[in-house]
Design a protein around this motif. Structure first.
Motif, PDB file in Angstrom:
ATOM      1  N   ASN A 106       0.806  -1.217   0.000  1.00  0.00           N
ATOM      2  CA  ASN A 106       0.000   0.000   0.000  1.00  0.00           C
ATOM      3  C   ASN A 106       0.845   1.275   0.000  1.00  0.00           C
ATOM      4  O   ASN A 106       0.344   2.365   0.269  1.00  0.00           O
ATOM      5  CB  ASN A 106      -0.934  -0.003   1.213  1.00  0.00           C
ATOM      6  N   ALA A 107       2.140   1.119  -0.309  1.00  0.00           N
ATOM      7  CA  ALA A 107       3.051   2.269  -0.438  1.00  0.00           C
ATOM      8  C   ALA A 107       3.062   3.134   0.811  1.00  0.00           C
ATOM      9  O   ALA A 107       3.090   4.353   0.736  1.00  0.00           O
ATOM     10  CB  ALA A 107       2.680   3.104  -1.674  1.00  0.00           C
ATOM     11  N   GLU A 161      -0.851   6.491  -0.743  1.00  0.00           N
ATOM     12  CA  GLU A 161       0.450   7.013  -1.138  1.00  0.00           C
ATOM     13  C   GLU A 161       0.621   8.454  -0.667  1.00  0.00           C
ATOM     14  O   GLU A 161      -0.347   9.210  -0.566  1.00  0.00           O
ATOM     15  CB  GLU A 161       0.614   6.954  -2.655  1.00  0.00           C
ATOM     16  N   SER A 162       1.841   8.815  -0.390  1.00  0.00           N
ATOM     17  CA  SER A 162       2.185  10.183  -0.020  1.00  0.00           C
ATOM     18  C   SER A 162       3.282  10.666  -0.956  1.00  0.00           C
ATOM     19  O   SER A 162       3.874   9.876  -1.717  1.00  0.00           O
ATOM     20  CB  SER A 162       2.680  10.235   1.426  1.00  0.00           C
ATOM     21  N   ALA A 163       3.576  11.955  -0.868  1.00  0.00           N
ATOM     22  CA  ALA A 163       4.671  12.492  -1.686  1.00  0.00           C
ATOM     23  C   ALA A 163       5.981  11.793  -1.337  1.00  0.00           C
ATOM     24  O   ALA A 163       6.827  11.545  -2.209  1.00  0.00           O
ATOM     25  CB  ALA A 163       4.781  13.998  -1.471  1.00  0.00           C
ATOM     26  N   TRP A 164       6.134  11.450  -0.058  1.00  0.00           N
ATOM     27  CA  TRP A 164       7.374  10.798   0.391  1.00  0.00           C
ATOM     28  C   TRP A 164       7.528   9.434  -0.267  1.00  0.00           C
ATOM     29  O   TRP A 164       8.598   9.086  -0.768  1.00  0.00           O
ATOM     30  CB  TRP A 164       7.351  10.661   1.911  1.00  0.00           C
ATOM     31  N   THR A 165       6.464   8.618  -0.265  1.00  0.00           N
ATOM     32  CA  THR A 165       6.579   7.272  -0.828  1.00  0.00           C
ATOM     33  C   THR A 165       6.761   7.316  -2.344  1.00  0.00           C
ATOM     34  O   THR A 165       7.492   6.506  -2.908  1.00  0.00           O
ATOM     35  CB  THR A 165       5.334   6.429  -0.484  1.00  0.00           C
ATOM     36  N   ILE A 166       6.093   8.271  -2.994  1.00  0.00           N
ATOM     37  CA  ILE A 166       6.223   8.368  -4.458  1.00  0.00           C
ATOM     38  C   ILE A 166       7.632   8.830  -4.833  1.00  0.00           C
ATOM     39  O   ILE A 166       8.260   8.277  -5.739  1.00  0.00           O
ATOM     40  CB  ILE A 166       5.158   9.334  -5.020  1.00  0.00           C
TER      41      ILE A 166
END
Length: 406
Positions: free
Chosen positions: A282-283, A366-371
Motif C-alpha cells: 500500500n506504499a 500514497e504520499s509524496a514521500w513514498t512516491i
C-alpha cells in the motif's frame, strides 16, 4: 451553496464585462446557463462525498478542546511541577516526525464517539507519552499502560506471540469501554473516573464510603486513604490540559499544528499477510506503520491494525485506477492546496512536451514521500515539478509528473 452563488454572480459579472469590451461577445444569459449547468454535476449531497483521509492538525486540537468537561484552565489549581513536566506536549504534537498528533486525534475521535470527556485523551500522555510500544519494568504496557490482569478483564487479547496491550486499536477500545463504565459509575465526574482508572474502582468506592460522600457530592482532593499517586493523577491531567490551552497563544505551536494530518482508523489485516508486506503493498512508510502497531510481529488472522484511512480499501482503488474507471471528481487537488498551486498543477498535467517526463497516478495510501522514494527523487523536486507546495494533500487518482533520473 454560498460558493455556488458566488460562482453564478461571478459569471454574470464576467459576462457583462466582456459584452462591453467586444460587440461580438455572447449574451449574458449564455454564461449564466453555463454556470447553472455546472451545478448539476457537483456532488451537492455531503453523504455522496468520500470520507476524508486527512485533516488539519488544528482541527484535532479544536475537537479536543470542544470535548473537555472543564474547558477553562484553573491555573491556581495546577502544580508548577506538573506544568513543567508536560511543557513538551505541544511541541510533540507539532512535530511532523512524531506520531503523537495522529494518535491523539484517533483517541479524541474514539472518546467523542462514546460521549466521553476528552480529558481522558490526556491519559496516554501521562501513562506512555503516546507511545503504543511503551513498557514499564513493573509490568504495565502499551498506550494505556494496562497491567495484564486489567487487560484480560477488559477483553484485550493476550496470547503467545501477541500482546494486545501494545495494539492501539485493542487497547483503546478496551480503555474507552472501561472509562465509559467508570464515568457512569461515578455520576459523570471525570476526576473520580480517572482516579478509579489509576487506583481501581473499588478503592474509590471504599474511600467515598469512608469519607461519608457519594459520587454526586464528592470532592476528589478530599477523598481519604488513597495513594498520593492517585491524587496527583488528577493534578497531572489538569496541568496538561492547561499547558495545551495556553499553547493556543503560542504562534509557533499553532503554526506547527497547521498542517495536514492523516486520519487513523482500525483495519483488519488480510489473512496470511505480515504488516511489513501489507505496508509495502500500500506504499506506506513501513517504519511508521510498525511504530503504530508494535503488537504485531508476524501474520495473525483477524488482527486489527491502526493505519491511515487513505490506505483502507486500497485494492479497490488500485483496480479502478488501473482500469481507468475512477470518477473525474477524484482527480481534483485537495482543498488544502492553494488555488494557484492547483492551477499550476493542471497546467503541468496538460503538458506533454517533455520527453523525459513520466507520469504517476496516485493510489490510495500514497504520499509524496513514498512516491518520491519510489522514483529516486526528493520530495521537494516532486512537489516543485507539479507546482504543489509542502502542505498539499495527494488524493487517489491525481496524476503527477516527474523527471526520470538517468
Amino acid at each position: 451553496m454560498r460558493g455556488h452563488t458566488l460562482a453564478v454572480a461571478l459569471g454574470l459579472l464576467l459576462g457583462a464585462t466582456s459584452s462591453i469590451a467586444s460587440a461580438q461577445s455572447l449574451p449574458v444569459s449564455h454564461g449564466l446557463s453555463q454556470n447553472i449547468g455546472t451545478l448539476g454535476v457537483l456532488p451537492l449531497d455531503p453523504a455522496s462525498l468520500p470520507e476524508p483521509t486527512h485533516r488539519n492538525g488544528r482541527e484535532i486540537f479544536a475537537n479536543f478542546r470542544e470535548g473537555l468537561a472543564a474547558p477553562q484552565c484553573d491555573a491556581e489549581a495546577t502544580s508548577p511541577r506538573w506544568r513543567k513536566q508536560f511543557a513538551h506536549a505541544p511541541a510533540r504534537l507539532g512535530n511532523v516526525e512524531d506520531d503523537a498528533l495522529p494518535l491523539f486525534g484517533y483517541v479524541v475521535d474514539e472518546l467523542r464517539s462514546a460521549g466521553l470527556p476528552t480529558e481522558f485523551a490526556l491519559i496516554p500522555f501521562v501513562e506512555s507519552g503516546y507511545r503504543p510500544g511503551a513498557r514499564n519494568a513493573s509490568g504495565p504496557a502499551g498506550l494505556w499502560q494496562f497491567i495484564a490482569t486489567t487487560a484480560r478483564n477488559h477483553r484485550v487479547p493476550m496470547e503467545s506471540g501477541y500482546d494486545g496491550r501494545l495494539s492501539a486499536v485493542d487497547s483503546t477500545r478496551a480503555a474507552v469501554r472501561y472509562l465509559k463504565t467508570l464515568h457512569g459509575m461515578f455520576a459523570g465526574d471525570w476526576q473520580l473516573a480517572v482516579m478509579a482508572y489509576n487506583a481501581g474502582e473499588y478503592r474509590i468506592l471504599q474511600s467515598l464510603r469512608r469519607g461519608g460522600m457519594n459520587a454526586q457530592n464528592a470532592n476528589a482532593s478530599e477523598l481519604p486513604g488513597l495513594s498520593p499517586i492517585t491524587y496527583a493523577y488528577v493534578e497531572k491531567l489538569h496541568a496538561l490540559a492547561c499547558v495545551l490551552e495556553q499553547s493556543e497563544n503560542n504562534p509557533d505551536v499553532m503554526a506547527a499544528l497547521d498542517r495536514p494530518v492523516p486520519i487513523l482508523k482500525g483495519h483488519t489485516l488480510p489473512a496470511n499477510t505480515t504488516l511489513a508486506a501489507w505496508s509495502a503493498q500500500n506504499a506506506l512508510d513501513p517504519a511508521r506503520i510498525a511504530r503504530l502497531n508494535p503488537a504485531l510481529t508476524s501474520s495473525r488472522a483477524g488482527t486489527r491494525v491502526l493505519v491511515p484511512a487513505a490506505a483502507i480499501g486500497t485494492d479497490d482503488m488500485v483496480a479502478a485506477t488501473e482500469t481507468g474507471t475512477l470518477l473525474a471528481s477524484t482527480t481534483a487537488p485537495a482543498a488544502a492546496t492553494p488555488a494557484s498551486a492547483s492551477t499550476g498543477n493542471a497546467r503541468a498535467l496538460a503538458s506533454t512536451s517533455s520527453n523525459s517526463a513520466r507520469r504517476h497516478t496516485v493510489r490510495s495510501g500514497e504520499s509524496a514521500w513514498t512516491i518520491a522514494r519510489r522514483y529516486g527523487i526528493s520530495v521537494k523536486t516532486l512537489l516543485s515539478f507539479n507546482n504543489l507546495d509542502a502542505s498539499a494533500v495527494l488524493r487517489p487518482g491525481m496524476v503527477l509528473r516527474y523527471e526520470e533520473v538517468r
